[in-house]
Design a protein around this motif. Sequence first.
Motif, mmCIF file in Angstrom:
data_model
loop_
_atom_site.group_PDB
_atom_site.id
_atom_site.type_symbol
_atom_site.label_atom_id
_atom_site.label_comp_id
_atom_site.label_asym_id
_atom_site.label_seq_id
_atom_site.Cartn_x
_atom_site.Cartn_y
_atom_site.Cartn_z
ATOM 1 N N ALA A 244 0.838 -1.200 0.000
ATOM 2 C CA ALA A 244 0.000 0.000 0.000
ATOM 3 C C ALA A 244 0.871 1.248 0.000
ATOM 4 C CB ALA A 244 -0.924 -0.007 1.225
ATOM 5 N N GLY A 245 2.010 1.207 0.735
ATOM 6 C CA GLY A 245 2.925 2.351 0.729
ATOM 7 C C GLY A 245 3.547 2.572 -0.647
ATOM 8 N N SER A 246 3.947 1.452 -1.320
ATOM 9 C CA SER A 246 4.536 1.569 -2.659
ATOM 10 C C SER A 246 3.521 2.120 -3.651
ATOM 11 C CB SER A 246 5.055 0.201 -3.124
ATOM 12 O OG SER A 246 6.057 -0.279 -2.237
ATOM 13 N N LEU A 247 2.266 1.658 -3.550
ATOM 14 C CA LEU A 247 1.219 2.133 -4.453
ATOM 15 C C LEU A 247 0.986 3.629 -4.267
ATOM 16 C CD1 LEU A 247 -1.000 1.693 -6.532
ATOM 17 C CD2 LEU A 247 -2.523 0.995 -4.647
ATOM 18 N N ALA A 248 0.978 4.063 -3.038
ATOM 19 C CA ALA A 248 0.771 5.496 -2.781
ATOM 20 C C ALA A 248 1.903 6.321 -3.364
ATOM 21 C CB ALA A 248 0.646 5.732 -1.272
ATOM 22 N N GLN A 249 3.163 5.815 -3.221
ATOM 23 C CA GLN A 249 4.305 6.557 -3.758
ATOM 24 C C GLN A 249 4.258 6.581 -5.285
ATOM 25 O OE1 GLN A 249 6.601 8.288 -2.005
ATOM 26 N NE2 GLN A 249 7.269 9.038 -4.016
ATOM 27 N N ALA A 250 3.895 5.414 -5.901
ATOM 28 C CA ALA A 250 3.820 5.341 -7.359
ATOM 29 C C ALA A 250 2.738 6.275 -7.891
ATOM 30 C CB ALA A 250 3.557 3.906 -7.798
ATOM 31 N N ALA A 254 3.407 9.248 -10.497
ATOM 32 C CA ALA A 254 2.665 9.316 -11.762
ATOM 33 C C ALA A 254 1.948 10.648 -11.880
ATOM 34 C CB ALA A 254 1.681 8.164 -11.858
ATOM 35 N N ALA A 255 1.380 11.102 -10.792
ATOM 36 C CA ALA A 255 0.678 12.384 -10.817
ATOM 37 C C ALA A 255 1.658 13.509 -11.122
ATOM 38 C CB ALA A 255 -0.027 12.627 -9.479
ATOM 39 N N ARG A 348 3.491 1.541 -13.743
ATOM 40 C CA ARG A 348 3.847 1.000 -12.414
ATOM 41 C C ARG A 348 2.648 1.085 -11.457
ATOM 42 N NH1 ARG A 348 6.463 3.093 -7.709
ATOM 43 N NH2 ARG A 348 7.605 1.428 -6.594
ATOM 44 N N VAL A 349 1.928 2.205 -11.558
ATOM 45 C CA VAL A 349 0.719 2.332 -10.711
ATOM 46 C C VAL A 349 -0.284 1.249 -11.040
ATOM 47 C CG1 VAL A 349 -1.293 3.793 -10.261
ATOM 48 C CG2 VAL A 349 0.995 4.791 -10.269
#
Length: 710
Positions: A244-250, A254-255, A348-349
């Motif tokens: 979940a932390g990696s997804l938030a960073q990705a 991306a944004a 990646r996201v």
Amino acid sequence: MEVRQEAGESEAQLADIIQMVRDTVMRRWLLLLVVFAAVAVLGIVAVQFLPVSYTSTAKVRIDPSLNPLATKSADGKAELTPEAIDTEVASVQSPTIARAIVRQFHLDRDPEFAKALQGGGPGLTTASDRESVLAAALLKKLNVSREKLTYILDISFTSADPIKAAKFANAFAQGYIDAKTGNKAGTAERQSQWFERRLKELADDARNADAQVADYRAKAGIVESDGGGANGSTIVDQQITPLAGSLAQAQADAAAARSDLDAARTQMAHGSRDSVGVVLNSATVQALRSQRSDIVRNLGEIQVRYGEKHPETLRVRDQLAAVDAQLQNETRRVISALTATAASTQARVASLRESMGQLETRRAGDTRNAVIAEGLEREATAKRALYDRMSQMALDSMQAARVSLAQAQIVEVAQAPSRPTSPNKPLFYVAALVLGLIAGGATIAVQELMSGTLRSAEDADRTLGLTMLAAIPKVAKGVNPADLLITEPTSFFSESLRIVRAAVLGVRGQAAPKVIALTSALPSEGKSTTALAFARTLAIANAKTLLIECDVRRAVMQRMVKGAPPRVGLVEVIHGDAQLDEAILPGDVPGLDQLLVVSRYFSSEDLFGGGAMENLLNTLRGRYDHIVLDLPPLMGLADGRFLAVLADATIMVVKWDETPASAASSAVNWLRADGSNPIGMVYSMVGQGAESVGGLYYYSRKYAEYYRSA
């Protein structure tokens, strides 16, 4: 302010109620005393015939340290709960102990208890049934209670014989001790055996529950938490947090990439590429732009020096074109890099999101497994706690089985009482006195509510529609009230007549009535006495006054005045048998003349309705300041109504607390219907206890210093 006003009104209402009660008691004290004495005497006599009983008490102390089910307090001492003590109280009252006492003392032969068998019918054929009935009768006389907050039980027995009371109290105490001593060891041993069997079952249940929890956790992939205990986490829970932390960073990367790319595209759409922020930040672009600036500056100098077509000018222009081409290539490369970065971060996201979705799907199943695991863990924990509790109880039971001492002992043997405990005669005597007082109060209260008489200024105004002019007090027996004006001119009685005079004559500037009639609804209301006293009051005030006795059927006035009886009177004057001056005699005070009746006169003629009385009054009006008429009662007689019409003002005399309100109201209504002028009413013979009734405040003890008897 409103609260203070309400408080004042409440106090005033309370004061009125207290005054009303006091006045009622003072008026009817004799009836209150009679009822009180009768009820009190009957109660006292009844107390003498109440059956006598004796109560004896034995005291038994319970030892909580020897009780196998006693609990431990905070300081480690053994203690019994209120429920446990209630159990001991019920044990003393056991029918088994009572039946044993019935057999021990052969109570079927004791007259005090054998009467319970009388009238029992065919149902008492067996010895067991008879014992049950006698035991029930015995228990009715037994009372067991805890002595305050101690471990002492008071075992009390009540009997008509003091020796029996002590004997049976001790018998129940000893029976309780014997039952505890005899049953304790066997009961504890049986409890110990039961505990052993139960502990074995609970131990097996606890082991099976723990094994079931462990197996399920292993199959479900649930690992123990760092702190241990019942709660734990699954492998998916441990994987999903870092993912979940990696997804938030990705998503953040991306944004940011999309934002940079969108900004570059927007800038390129609205201007040259040289204005794109990302391009401007490139070190290569910055170096090329610096080189181009130098070339442009050199080109300007060469054009000025050599001209537009000089070879050196053309060479510098070619250098400038080469630099611009490099800037365009570098700009396209930077934009391409932004596009690639945005695409890669978005990919990646998407990859991380797909992985997260897969873990969430697995996590939903793991959550159900965790709930089941927690339920199994709670069940296992409950079984372990039950095993621990049962193990402690078993230990306590085994210790009690090895104790041979009794759990209770008698600390005070019951003794035969020297005096009866029931009835409590002093208390019953007081109750009889209180009951007598209540009965007397209720009697006079009912009589007061049913009296229907007039007693206050409010009653006069509400019932008769007349103003209460004054209240004339009742005087002692044997005293002529009218004589008090002469013998005691500053007394209550004299002052009340002066108040009547002031009320009738009015204030200065008003025409005072000349002919004043006094009447009543019924006989014996003090009308004639009031008329004589009022006439004397007018004369004493220096008004030439004539008193005419018009109540010819009674003719009581000559017995009330002083001097020789008249030879001729009113009847003779009206008939023309005597001269007016011959019938008028001087009164017993200066300024007062009297026209009385010689003897009682009974006739069917219309003595006062033929015009003779009216002519007589017209003749006398010019000779006297005031003429007072003593009229006959209005109820049942017509003369008073004829005469009241001839008077300028009529005063109703009402006997306080005796004249029925209905009679007085009818009389006043007749006066009004006939055209008379009733100007007010006067209470006669007011009791001394009426000092605060209605408008009689001037007759209060507060004014004692204003009056003085001779």
